[in-house]
Scaffold this motif. Structure first.
Motif, PDB file in Angstrom:
ATOM      1  N   UNK A  71     -18.512   5.444 -15.003  1.00 41.09           N
ATOM      2  CA  UNK A  71     -17.666   5.850 -16.127  1.00 41.09           C
ATOM      3  C   UNK A  71     -16.372   5.083 -16.235  1.00 41.09           C
ATOM      4  N   UNK A  72     -15.853   4.623 -15.127  1.00 41.39           N
ATOM      5  CA  UNK A  72     -14.556   3.945 -15.123  1.00 41.39           C
ATOM      6  C   UNK A  72     -14.562   2.664 -15.939  1.00 41.39           C
ATOM      7  N   UNK A  73     -15.698   1.957 -15.977  1.00 36.73           N
ATOM      8  CA  UNK A  73     -15.766   0.666 -16.666  1.00 36.73           C
ATOM      9  C   UNK A  73     -15.555   0.796 -18.172  1.00 36.73           C
ATOM     10  N   UNK A  74     -15.828   1.975 -18.724  1.00 40.16           N
ATOM     11  CA  UNK A  74     -15.647   2.173 -20.159  1.00 40.16           C
ATOM     12  C   UNK A  74     -14.463   3.055 -20.502  1.00 40.16           C
ATOM     13  N   UNK A  75     -13.600   3.292 -19.521  1.00 38.49           N
ATOM     14  CA  UNK A  75     -12.464   4.194 -19.692  1.00 38.49           C
ATOM     15  C   UNK A  75     -11.254   3.434 -20.229  1.00 38.49           C
ATOM     16  N   UNK A  76     -10.633   3.941 -21.284  1.00 38.82           N
ATOM     17  CA  UNK A  76      -9.563   3.200 -21.950  1.00 38.82           C
ATOM     18  C   UNK A  76      -8.316   3.032 -21.079  1.00 38.82           C
ATOM     19  N   UNK A  77      -8.074   3.955 -20.160  1.00 39.88           N
ATOM     20  CA  UNK A  77      -6.942   3.790 -19.238  1.00 39.88           C
ATOM     21  C   UNK A  77      -7.287   2.743 -18.182  1.00 39.88           C
TER      22      UNK A  77
END
Length: 248
Positions: free
Chosen positions: A181-187
């Protein structure tokens, strides 16, 4: 895929991913148990069948193979040796197999990230699996609502582990992707860009927003904030800094 690379992860079950027909034993801590590459190295008939299928398919495109949940250098070497054994058997049988298959591994275990420099000499690429890496580093089950507050993608401990992996890979001339999920997270995106991540793998619904965001970011600017972000001590500090700096 018309020449674009296709990365295939070998069987990655266990934890929250179950296959009832394999009838695996119930475990007290399934996330820490008999799963992924551990299962494949034990159940080699299953593993070798997958590898033969991948090798046969390799002549039809740009294939890359990665092994999940690698904990030790020996595990990676053993898995790769089995792959090469199956390749040799197919070649001897007259089956066409590509000679240009990159072989990499997932980085999901903190100890793996810590000695990423040792792994980098063996692999062709890394793929950082953040979903498991975060829960293992923070000792917090991501499926447990009561400790959900500890599932912190922007925690400095996580960012430092990611940095170790990227720097070790780049030193050996290898590339690093990320799935989770982190790879597509805006932050996370501007942080990861600044840390030097080469490839972002994400769910289909995240691709267009992420692509739009990245197109508006300066890699050079993101890199200039790397040491500042890595020196922070809390998730809250990191989030506030990213919002103030990049989401104006």
């Amino acid at each position: 895929m018309e020449g674009k690379s296709v990365v295939v992860r070998t069987l990655d079950i266990g934890g929250d991913k179950e296959l009832p027909y394999l009838q695996l034993p119930k475990e007290m801590n399934p996330f820490l148990g008999y799963r992924a590459i551990r299962l494949c190295l034990e159940e080699q008939e299953i593993f070798r069948t997958q590898l033969r299928a991948l090798l046969r398919a390799s002549t039809y495109g740009n294939l890359k193979i990665m092994f999940p949940m690698i904990a030790t250098v020996n595990e990676f070497k053993q898995a790769k040796a089995i792959l090469l054994e199956e390749k040799e058997k197919l070649v001897e049988a007259g089956v066409a197999v590509s000679d240009d298959i990159e072989v990499g591994m997932m980085v999901e275990i903190p100890s793996t990230a810590v000695i990423a420099d040792q792994f980098a000499a063996e692999v062709d690429f890394f793929s950082i699996g953040t979903n498991d890496l975060i829960q293992y580093t923070m000792a917090a089950d991501r499926m447990n609502e009561r400790v959900a507050y500890l599932y912190q993608p922007y925690n400095p401990a996580i960012l430092r582990l990611i940095t170790l992996v990227i720097e070790a890979a780049h030193k050996e001339g290898k590339w690093v992707g990320m799935c989770g999920g982190m790879a597509g997270d805006e932050i996370a995106i501007p942080i990861l860009l600044g840390l030097g991540l080469d490839e972002f793998s994400m769910s289909a619904t995240s691709i267009l927003p992420a692509r739009t965001q990245i197109s508006k970011l300066s890699k050079k600017e993101a890199e200039s904030f790397k040491e500042t972000i890595l020196s922070m001590s809390t998730t809250e500090e990191v989030v506030a800094f990213v919002k103030e700096t990049f989401n104006k």
